[in-house]
Design an enzyme around this catalytic site. Structure first.
Site, PDB file in Angstrom:
ATOM      1  N   HIS A   1     -12.372 -13.319  -1.680  1.00 40.37           N
ATOM      2  CA  HIS A   1     -12.911 -11.997  -2.000  1.00 40.37           C
ATOM      3  C   HIS A   1     -14.222 -12.116  -2.781  1.00 40.37           C
ATOM      4  O   HIS A   1     -15.066 -11.225  -2.726  1.00 40.37           O
ATOM      5  CB  HIS A   1     -11.911 -11.185  -2.839  1.00 40.37           C
ATOM      6  CG  HIS A   1     -10.715 -10.719  -2.067  1.00 40.37           C
ATOM      7  ND1 HIS A   1      -9.604 -11.500  -1.874  1.00 40.37           N
ATOM      8  CD2 HIS A   1     -10.463  -9.545  -1.436  1.00 40.37           C
ATOM      9  CE1 HIS A   1      -8.709 -10.828  -1.163  1.00 40.37           C
ATOM     10  NE2 HIS A   1      -9.202  -9.639  -0.891  1.00 40.37           N
TER      11      HIS A   1
ATOM     12  N   ARG B   1       0.848  -1.186   0.000  1.00 37.88           N
ATOM     13  CA  ARG B   1       0.000   0.000   0.000  1.00 37.88           C
ATOM     14  C   ARG B   1       0.891   1.246   0.000  1.00 37.88           C
ATOM     15  O   ARG B   1       0.676   2.166  -0.769  1.00 37.88           O
ATOM     16  CB  ARG B   1      -0.912   0.022   1.229  1.00 37.88           C
ATOM     17  CG  ARG B   1      -1.765  -1.226   1.401  1.00 37.88           C
ATOM     18  CD  ARG B   1      -2.863  -1.336   0.370  1.00 37.88           C
ATOM     19  NE  ARG B   1      -3.696  -2.498   0.620  1.00 37.88           N
ATOM     20  CZ  ARG B   1      -3.608  -3.649  -0.033  1.00 37.88           C
ATOM     21  NH1 ARG B   1      -2.709  -3.796  -0.993  1.00 37.88           N
ATOM     22  NH2 ARG B   1      -4.401  -4.663   0.255  1.00 37.88           N
TER      23      ARG B   1
ATOM     24  N   ASP C   1     -10.646 -10.609   8.698  1.00 40.81           N
ATOM     25  CA  ASP C   1     -10.394 -10.177   7.329  1.00 40.81           C
ATOM     26  C   ASP C   1     -11.522  -9.211   6.964  1.00 40.81           C
ATOM     27  O   ASP C   1     -12.511  -9.072   7.690  1.00 40.81           O
ATOM     28  CB  ASP C   1     -10.364 -11.385   6.391  1.00 40.81           C
ATOM     29  CG  ASP C   1      -9.457 -11.171   5.183  1.00 40.81           C
ATOM     30  OD1 ASP C   1      -9.112 -10.011   4.906  1.00 40.81           O
ATOM     31  OD2 ASP C   1      -9.120 -12.156   4.515  1.00 40.81           O
TER      32      ASP C   1
END
Length: 344
Positions: A188, A83, A260
């Site tokens: 995801h 990131r 998560d």
């Protein structure tokens, strides 16, 4: 009553104390600063929050100015998952490269340097390392994020990475419990089933988590993974058998269980984000993460759902209080570890 507020401000504060929502932009919006002043545990930083090192350091200073020592979390694994350096690429090798070299001292040194970079930017929780044993060649989500396919190799590098990060005063978080490396699907996009017996899990997937725990890891992140023999139809994130039975009971983990991202479709499609949050905390999760695209209204809805679940008796107040205490212990550790790391 305004959106997100329950009838009990005490319960709202308890809920705030276990949340680390994201926010848009390169400056903290007013609602984040106000929430931190009220006792919000902290925030999660994503790529869109970052324009460069100077701006990021200014942003984290702004967050700290709201009072206390907020948790400032990021997902910074090195290699392809970065990131901080999302505009340029990480200067640090990823886990697959470190596993190929197989020098735990190098892994510890890389993660200590990475941790020192994060600490200098005002970040104190790294949602890493991935300690999954990547045994599925077609794994779409772990792959080179793993140290490799051998449990012993992954275990020794998991411990080294944890020691390196935490020597820099940054809390590490081993993920994705009980192991995402044998899957050929991505949580995801939907719930993922790990088709393994408990005996196979213990031999193949759990040794790196045991090694990370022995190294003193402060956080463990369960995956949105269904292991039928362990969790039934539920993902590990929402399974007391996985979190209290296996992780805390059998493996002896005493730190913070960090979810998560709750907007991942493996749980949000089945339960919605607020209900998934309630179920996760009830199962033993202590600190709730939201994904990059979650907005203020998601944070408010989760806070309200937690407060109302306690008020109605669906979520024991003692469980929310226990989660808050576990997060408080992490913040105390960070307050003590930071100065020591800077002096070392």
């Amino acid at each position: 009553m305004s959106a997100g507020l329950s009838a009990d401000p005490v319960l709202d504060r308890m809920a705030d104390a276990i949340l680390i929502p994201p926010f848009p932009g390169e400056r903290a919006p007013r609602w984040v600063l106000s929430a931190l002043e009220r006792g919000l545990a902290g925030v999660t930083i994503f790529g869109p929050n970052i324009a460069g090192p100077e701006q990021l350091a200014g942003l984290t200073a702004q967050l700290r100015s709201a009072g206390g020592l907020p948790l400032v979390a990021i997902d910074e694994e090195g290699g392809d998952v970065t990131r901080v350096a999302h505009l340029t690429g990480s200067p640090y090798p990823g886990n697959a490269a470190l596993g190929a070299v197989d020098d735990p001292n190098l892994t510890a040194a890389v993660h200590r340097a990475l941790g020192q970079d994060l600490a200098a930017l005002g970040i104190n929780v790294n949602l890493a390392p991935s300690v999954d044993v990547n045994t599925a060649a077609d794994n779409p989500v772990i792959g080179i994020r793993s140290f490799g396919p051998d449990p012993d190799l992954v275990a020794r590098h998991a411990a080294a990475a944890v020691r390196g990060l935490q020597a820099a005063g940054v809390a590490a978080c081993a993920k994705h419990f009980p192991g995402h490396g044998s899957t050929s699907a991505d949580s995801h996009h939907g719930i993922v089933t790990v088709d393994a017996s408990l005996d196979l899990l213990r031999r193949r997937d759990l040794p790196p988590f045991a090694a990370a725990i022995a190294a003193g890891v402060r956080g463990v992140m369960p995956g949105h993974l269904r292991v039928p023999e362990l969790t039934g139809d539920a993902p590990a994130t929402l399974s007391a058998a996985a979190l209290n039975g296996l992780l805390r009971g059998e493996l002896g983990f005493t730190g913070v269980i960090i979810s998560d991202a709750l907007e991942m479709r493996a749980v949000s499609d089945l339960y919605g984000i607020p209900e998934a949050a309630v179920l996760a905390v009830a199962a033993g999760t202590d600190l709730l993460c939201f994904g990059r695209d979650a907005a203020e209204d998601s944070y408010l809805a989760v806070r309200r759902a937690l407060s109302e679940a306690v008020a109605s008796g669906r979520l024991p107040a003692e469980r929310l209080a226990q989660a808050q205490q576990n997060v408080t212990r992490l913040r105390v550790w960070l307050a003590e570890a930071g100065p020591r790391a800077l002096d070392s």
